[in-house]
Design a protein around this motif. Sequence first.
Motif, PDB file in Angstrom:
ATOM      1  N   GLY A 116       0.821  -1.217   0.000  1.00 19.99           N
ATOM      2  CA  GLY A 116       0.000   0.000   0.000  1.00 19.99           C
ATOM      3  C   GLY A 116       0.850   1.260   0.000  1.00 19.99           C
ATOM      4  O   GLY A 116       0.545   2.230  -0.688  1.00 19.99           O
ATOM      5  N   ALA A 117       1.929   1.257   0.802  1.00 18.90           N
ATOM      6  CA  ALA A 117       2.805   2.430   0.855  1.00 18.90           C
ATOM      7  C   ALA A 117       3.481   2.678  -0.485  1.00 18.90           C
ATOM      8  O   ALA A 117       3.594   3.822  -0.936  1.00 18.90           O
ATOM      9  CB  ALA A 117       3.855   2.255   1.957  1.00 18.90           C
ATOM     10  N   LEU A 119       2.374   1.747  -3.481  1.00 14.50           N
ATOM     11  CA  LEU A 119       1.344   2.202  -4.417  1.00 14.50           C
ATOM     12  C   LEU A 119       0.955   3.657  -4.135  1.00 14.50           C
ATOM     13  O   LEU A 119       0.825   4.464  -5.062  1.00 14.50           O
ATOM     14  CB  LEU A 119       0.121   1.290  -4.326  1.00 14.50           C
ATOM     15  CG  LEU A 119      -1.020   1.557  -5.291  1.00 14.50           C
ATOM     16  CD1 LEU A 119      -0.546   1.402  -6.730  1.00 14.50           C
ATOM     17  CD2 LEU A 119      -2.174   0.619  -5.012  1.00 14.50           C
ATOM     18  N   THR A 120       0.814   4.004  -2.868  1.00 16.00           N
ATOM     19  CA  THR A 120       0.449   5.369  -2.486  1.00 16.00           C
ATOM     20  C   THR A 120       1.532   6.368  -2.876  1.00 16.00           C
ATOM     21  O   THR A 120       1.242   7.435  -3.426  1.00 16.00           O
ATOM     22  CB  THR A 120       0.191   5.442  -0.970  1.00 16.00           C
ATOM     23  OG1 THR A 120      -0.881   4.557  -0.653  1.00 16.00           O
ATOM     24  CG2 THR A 120      -0.167   6.840  -0.533  1.00 16.00           C
ATOM     25  N   ALA A 121       2.776   6.034  -2.590  1.00 17.90           N
ATOM     26  CA  ALA A 121       3.878   6.944  -2.928  1.00 17.90           C
ATOM     27  C   ALA A 121       3.976   7.152  -4.435  1.00 17.90           C
ATOM     28  O   ALA A 121       4.146   8.288  -4.905  1.00 17.90           O
ATOM     29  CB  ALA A 121       5.189   6.398  -2.377  1.00 17.90           C
ATOM     30  N   THR A 122       3.855   6.073  -5.189  1.00 18.49           N
ATOM     31  CA  THR A 122       3.926   6.178  -6.650  1.00 18.49           C
ATOM     32  C   THR A 122       2.797   7.052  -7.185  1.00 18.49           C
ATOM     33  O   THR A 122       3.024   7.939  -8.015  1.00 18.49           O
ATOM     34  CB  THR A 122       3.866   4.778  -7.284  1.00 18.49           C
ATOM     35  OG1 THR A 122       4.903   3.981  -6.739  1.00 18.49           O
ATOM     36  CG2 THR A 122       3.996   4.857  -8.793  1.00 18.49           C
ATOM     37  N   THR A 123       1.599   6.820  -6.697  1.00 15.37           N
ATOM     38  CA  THR A 123       0.437   7.591  -7.157  1.00 15.37           C
ATOM     39  C   THR A 123       0.559   9.060  -6.761  1.00 15.37           C
ATOM     40  O   THR A 123       0.273   9.952  -7.561  1.00 15.37           O
ATOM     41  CB  THR A 123      -0.853   6.993  -6.573  1.00 15.37           C
ATOM     42  OG1 THR A 123      -0.919   5.618  -6.912  1.00 15.37           O
ATOM     43  CG2 THR A 123      -2.073   7.688  -7.108  1.00 15.37           C
ATOM     44  N   THR A 124       0.996   9.314  -5.540  1.00 17.62           N
ATOM     45  CA  THR A 124       1.130  10.690  -5.061  1.00 17.62           C
ATOM     46  C   THR A 124       2.155  11.471  -5.879  1.00 17.62           C
ATOM     47  O   THR A 124       1.944  12.641  -6.192  1.00 17.62           O
ATOM     48  CB  THR A 124       1.526  10.706  -3.570  1.00 17.62           C
ATOM     49  OG1 THR A 124       0.530  10.002  -2.836  1.00 17.62           O
ATOM     50  CG2 THR A 124       1.631  12.114  -3.040  1.00 17.62           C
ATOM     51  N   SER A 167      -4.103  10.648  -0.892  1.00 15.61           N
ATOM     52  CA  SER A 167      -3.323   9.434  -0.632  1.00 15.61           C
ATOM     53  C   SER A 167      -3.469   8.982   0.811  1.00 15.61           C
ATOM     54  O   SER A 167      -3.600   7.772   1.079  1.00 15.61           O
ATOM     55  CB  SER A 167      -1.840   9.672  -0.935  1.00 15.61           C
ATOM     56  OG  SER A 167      -1.666   9.917  -2.302  1.00 15.61           O
ATOM     57  N   LEU A 168      -3.467   9.912   1.731  1.00 18.52           N
ATOM     58  CA  LEU A 168      -3.630   9.556   3.140  1.00 18.52           C
ATOM     59  C   LEU A 168      -5.052   9.094   3.445  1.00 18.52           C
ATOM     60  O   LEU A 168      -5.258   8.262   4.332  1.00 18.52           O
ATOM     61  CB  LEU A 168      -3.257  10.744   4.031  1.00 18.52           C
ATOM     62  CG  LEU A 168      -1.775  11.150   3.993  1.00 18.52           C
ATOM     63  CD1 LEU A 168      -1.551  12.412   4.816  1.00 18.52           C
ATOM     64  CD2 LEU A 168      -0.876  10.025   4.473  1.00 18.52           C
ATOM     65  N   THR A 169      -6.018   9.634   2.709  1.00 20.01           N
ATOM     66  CA  THR A 169      -7.409   9.240   2.918  1.00 20.01           C
ATOM     67  C   THR A 169      -7.644   7.797   2.487  1.00 20.01           C
ATOM     68  O   THR A 169      -8.328   7.041   3.168  1.00 20.01           O
ATOM     69  CB  THR A 169      -8.355  10.176   2.142  1.00 20.01           C
ATOM     70  OG1 THR A 169      -8.128  11.512   2.574  1.00 20.01           O
ATOM     71  CG2 THR A 169      -9.804   9.805   2.372  1.00 20.01           C
ATOM     72  N   PHE A 170      -7.074   7.438   1.348  1.00 19.72           N
ATOM     73  CA  PHE A 170      -7.310   6.091   0.832  1.00 19.72           C
ATOM     74  C   PHE A 170      -6.188   5.176   1.290  1.00 19.72           C
ATOM     75  O   PHE A 170      -6.170   4.033   1.156  1.00 19.72           O
ATOM     76  CB  PHE A 170      -7.420   6.097  -0.694  1.00 19.72           C
ATOM     77  CG  PHE A 170      -8.702   6.725  -1.168  1.00 19.72           C
ATOM     78  CD1 PHE A 170      -9.880   6.032  -1.082  1.00 19.72           C
ATOM     79  CD2 PHE A 170      -8.718   8.009  -1.673  1.00 19.72           C
ATOM     80  CE1 PHE A 170     -11.068   6.607  -1.504  1.00 19.72           C
ATOM     81  CE2 PHE A 170      -9.898   8.584  -2.101  1.00 19.72           C
ATOM     82  CZ  PHE A 170     -11.063   7.874  -2.017  1.00 19.72           C
TER      83      PHE A 170
END
Length: 170
Positions: A116-117, A119-124, A167-170
């Motif tokens: 998750g981290a 994926l979140t970092a990449t998306t952000t 990103s923090l929300t999801f």
Amino acid sequence: FTQIVPDLSTLAIDQLRPLRDRARAAKTELAISWRDMSPSVRVTTQLDTTLEKIDRFLFVTRTGVAVTGLLLLVLSITALLLAAKLLAERREAEQALMRARGASGRQLLQLAAAEGALLTATTTLAAPPLARLLYLAIASRPSFAQAGLNHDPGVPPITWIVAIGVSLTF
């Protein structure tokens, strides 16, 4: 009969309302000052009403762009939720296999958190520049250029803040 036609080809969008107000004031002031010189002088202008219509059309265009943006936001959230559901379903089978091989709940949680981290970092990091590129692609269309929406906004800090917040929300 004297007719004065202004050149509005270089008029910036933020100058519409001040020009409209000045046109209304000039119409009144000219009529008053010329009335003293000659009672047959008449001042007429439709510049103020034309600028009012332009301002209204610009507002409608901007509202349409905002509504379209909100619809795209809802669509992207829906796609994100569907993708998350598909990943969760796929992960169930993987987790069952990993449990069968002796993985603990803590190890599975760490693996899910790391995934998750990442994926979140990449998306952000990718979302704001990609959003800018999408905006530039859309804004390069002639109708957007004529509406004055073809400027490059760059990636303002609020975009990064929103991307981090989402990103923090999801």
